[in-house]
Write a protein that holds these residues in place. Structure first.
Motif, PDB file in Angstrom:
ATOM      1  N   ALA A  41      21.441 -43.839 -49.924  1.00  0.00           N
ATOM      2  CA  ALA A  41      21.444 -44.250 -51.175  1.00  0.00           C
ATOM      3  C   ALA A  41      20.740 -43.051 -51.998  1.00  0.00           C
ATOM      4  N   ALA A  42      19.353 -42.864 -51.451  1.00  0.00           N
ATOM      5  CA  ALA A  42      18.237 -42.087 -52.004  1.00  0.00           C
ATOM      6  C   ALA A  42      18.966 -40.584 -52.233  1.00  0.00           C
ATOM      7  N   GLU A  43      19.825 -40.320 -51.013  1.00  0.00           N
ATOM      8  CA  GLU A  43      20.451 -39.011 -51.099  1.00  0.00           C
ATOM      9  C   GLU A  43      21.159 -38.701 -52.220  1.00  0.00           C
ATOM     10  N   ARG A  44      21.849 -39.980 -52.875  1.00  0.00           N
ATOM     11  CA  ARG A  44      22.567 -39.701 -54.000  1.00  0.00           C
ATOM     12  C   ARG A  44      22.021 -40.241 -55.389  1.00  0.00           C
ATOM     13  N   GLY A  45      20.585 -40.194 -55.141  1.00  0.00           N
ATOM     14  CA  GLY A  45      19.795 -40.440 -56.317  1.00  0.00           C
ATOM     15  C   GLY A  45      19.782 -41.967 -56.717  1.00  0.00           C
ATOM     16  N   ILE A  46      20.135 -42.834 -55.899  1.00  0.00           N
ATOM     17  CA  ILE A  46      20.282 -44.103 -56.008  1.00  0.00           C
ATOM     18  C   ILE A  46      19.066 -44.910 -55.684  1.00  0.00           C
ATOM     19  N   TRP A  47      18.051 -45.278 -56.434  1.00  0.00           N
ATOM     20  CA  TRP A  47      16.492 -45.670 -56.053  1.00  0.00           C
ATOM     21  C   TRP A  47      16.662 -47.230 -55.901  1.00  0.00           C
ATOM     22  N   LYS A  48      17.503 -47.925 -56.827  1.00  0.00           N
ATOM     23  CA  LYS A  48      17.300 -49.310 -56.934  1.00  0.00           C
ATOM     24  C   LYS A  48      18.542 -50.092 -56.363  1.00  0.00           C
ATOM     25  N   SER A  49      18.542 -51.260 -55.728  1.00  0.00           N
ATOM     26  CA  SER A  49      19.455 -52.129 -55.159  1.00  0.00           C
ATOM     27  C   SER A  49      20.662 -52.221 -56.413  1.00  0.00           C
ATOM     28  N   ALA A  50      19.959 -52.801 -57.458  1.00  0.00           N
ATOM     29  CA  ALA A  50      20.597 -53.376 -58.737  1.00  0.00           C
ATOM     30  C   ALA A  50      21.701 -52.169 -59.258  1.00  0.00           C
ATOM     31  N   GLN A  51      21.018 -50.848 -59.201  1.00  0.00           N
ATOM     32  CA  GLN A  51      22.129 -49.665 -59.542  1.00  0.00           C
ATOM     33  C   GLN A  51      23.235 -49.623 -58.405  1.00  0.00           C
ATOM     34  N   LEU A  52      22.793 -49.622 -57.131  1.00  0.00           N
ATOM     35  CA  LEU A  52      23.859 -49.773 -56.158  1.00  0.00           C
ATOM     36  C   LEU A  52      24.956 -50.752 -56.310  1.00  0.00           C
ATOM     37  N   ARG A  53      24.377 -51.878 -56.659  1.00  0.00           N
ATOM     38  CA  ARG A  53      25.276 -53.037 -56.766  1.00  0.00           C
ATOM     39  C   ARG A  53      26.382 -52.807 -58.078  1.00  0.00           C
ATOM     40  N   ARG A  54      25.726 -52.428 -59.120  1.00  0.00           N
ATOM     41  CA  ARG A  54      26.648 -52.105 -60.234  1.00  0.00           C
ATOM     42  C   ARG A  54      27.712 -50.813 -60.004  1.00  0.00           C
ATOM     43  N   MET A  55      27.461 -50.178 -59.176  1.00  0.00           N
ATOM     44  CA  MET A  55      28.328 -49.185 -58.531  1.00  0.00           C
ATOM     45  C   MET A  55      29.429 -49.693 -57.863  1.00  0.00           C
ATOM     46  N   LEU A  56      28.951 -50.619 -56.874  1.00  0.00           N
ATOM     47  CA  LEU A  56      30.021 -51.346 -56.115  1.00  0.00           C
ATOM     48  C   LEU A  56      30.812 -52.295 -56.756  1.00  0.00           C
ATOM     49  N   SER A  57      30.352 -52.814 -57.786  1.00  0.00           N
ATOM     50  CA  SER A  57      30.974 -53.586 -58.850  1.00  0.00           C
ATOM     51  C   SER A  57      31.986 -52.828 -59.571  1.00  0.00           C
ATOM     52  N   ASP A  58      31.768 -51.355 -60.111  1.00  0.00           N
ATOM     53  CA  ASP A  58      32.631 -50.766 -60.677  1.00  0.00           C
ATOM     54  C   ASP A  58      33.828 -50.163 -59.905  1.00  0.00           C
ATOM     55  N   ALA A  59      33.486 -50.194 -58.355  1.00  0.00           N
ATOM     56  CA  ALA A  59      34.470 -49.680 -57.508  1.00  0.00           C
ATOM     57  C   ALA A  59      35.175 -50.893 -57.002  1.00  0.00           C
ATOM     58  N   GLY A  60      35.129 -52.021 -57.478  1.00  0.00           N
ATOM     59  CA  GLY A  60      35.918 -53.180 -57.235  1.00  0.00           C
ATOM     60  C   GLY A  60      35.245 -54.186 -56.075  1.00  0.00           C
ATOM     61  N   LEU A  61      34.013 -53.965 -55.781  1.00  0.00           N
ATOM     62  CA  LEU A  61      33.619 -54.879 -54.777  1.00  0.00           C
ATOM     63  C   LEU A  61      32.254 -55.835 -55.644  1.00  0.00           C
ATOM     64  N   GLU A  62      32.605 -56.835 -55.686  1.00  0.00           N
ATOM     65  CA  GLU A  62      31.538 -58.060 -56.504  1.00  0.00           C
ATOM     66  C   GLU A  62      30.856 -58.524 -55.185  1.00  0.00           C
ATOM     67  N   ILE A  63      29.619 -58.213 -55.134  1.00  0.00           N
ATOM     68  CA  ILE A  63      28.647 -58.966 -54.314  1.00  0.00           C
ATOM     69  C   ILE A  63      27.496 -59.863 -54.884  1.00  0.00           C
ATOM     70  N   SER A  64      26.921 -60.797 -54.212  1.00  0.00           N
ATOM     71  CA  SER A  64      26.028 -61.565 -54.889  1.00  0.00           C
ATOM     72  C   SER A  64      24.461 -60.617 -54.772  1.00  0.00           C
ATOM     73  N   ALA A  65      23.560 -60.915 -55.674  1.00  0.00           N
ATOM     74  CA  ALA A  65      22.558 -60.451 -55.597  1.00  0.00           C
ATOM     75  C   ALA A  65      21.580 -60.651 -54.284  1.00  0.00           C
ATOM     76  N   GLY A  66      21.818 -61.648 -53.622  1.00  0.00           N
ATOM     77  CA  GLY A  66      21.211 -62.158 -52.259  1.00  0.00           C
ATOM     78  C   GLY A  66      21.682 -61.158 -51.303  1.00  0.00           C
ATOM     79  N   LYS A  67      23.133 -60.935 -51.255  1.00  0.00           N
ATOM     80  CA  LYS A  67      23.791 -60.205 -50.144  1.00  0.00           C
ATOM     81  C   LYS A  67      23.124 -58.679 -50.346  1.00  0.00           C
ATOM     82  N   MET A  68      23.332 -58.315 -51.689  1.00  0.00           N
ATOM     83  CA  MET A  68      22.896 -56.853 -51.861  1.00  0.00           C
ATOM     84  C   MET A  68      21.170 -56.662 -51.550  1.00  0.00           C
ATOM     85  N   SER A  69      20.629 -57.822 -51.742  1.00  0.00           N
ATOM     86  CA  SER A  69      19.182 -57.806 -51.465  1.00  0.00           C
ATOM     87  C   SER A  69      18.949 -57.707 -49.795  1.00  0.00           C
ATOM     88  N   SER A  70      19.887 -58.666 -48.915  1.00  0.00           N
ATOM     89  CA  SER A  70      19.565 -58.383 -47.406  1.00  0.00           C
ATOM     90  C   SER A  70      20.339 -56.848 -46.961  1.00  0.00           C
TER      91      SER A  70
END
Length: 119
Positions: free
Chosen positions: A9-38
């Motif tokens: 994620a850092a290699e792609r400039g993604i520094w926060k899990s919330a940012q990656l979670r939003r990107m996953l959501s935009d790609a069609g994958l909705e995951i919980s905050a708990g799962k993203m945290s793990s």
């Protein structure tokens, strides 16, 4: 397995899990905050292939970029006491099936009888 999600994620400039979670959501994958945290905090105990596929799409990587085998850890999980497994042909001395430790023969229940091929 060594899990390298934060590094990829850092290699792609993604520094926060919330940012990656939003990107996953935009790609069609909705995951919980708990799962993203793990996923973000350490090696996930399980992951569906669909989730891995979307994660690799978003991070522009392959599963090999996210996971590195650790064969030494697998070797460490093996039972340390192998003496019992090596006694009497590896069956622990249990020859109660009468076949000298060989697996029992299987006889079909339906249809016409089949002959057993010679060993």
């Amino acid at each position: 397995m060594q899990w390298s999600l934060r590094l990829r994620a850092a290699e792609r400039g993604i520094w926060k899990s919330a940012q990656l979670r939003r990107m996953l959501s935009d790609a069609g994958l909705e995951i919980s905050a708990g799962k993203m945290s793990s996923w973000w905090a350490g090696t996930p105990p399980t992951m569906r292939l669909e989730e891995l596929d979307v994660l690799c799409f978003v991070l522009e990587c392959t599963p090999n970029d996210l996971m590195t085998p650790e064969p030494d850890k697998v070797a460490a999980r093996r039972p340390r006491n192998t003496d019992a497994a090596n006694d009497n042909g590896g069956n622990g001395g249990d020859e109660s099936n009468g076949n000298g430790g060989a697996p029992p023969a299987v006889t079909p229940r339906l249809g016409k009888p089949r002959s057993t091929p010679p060993l």
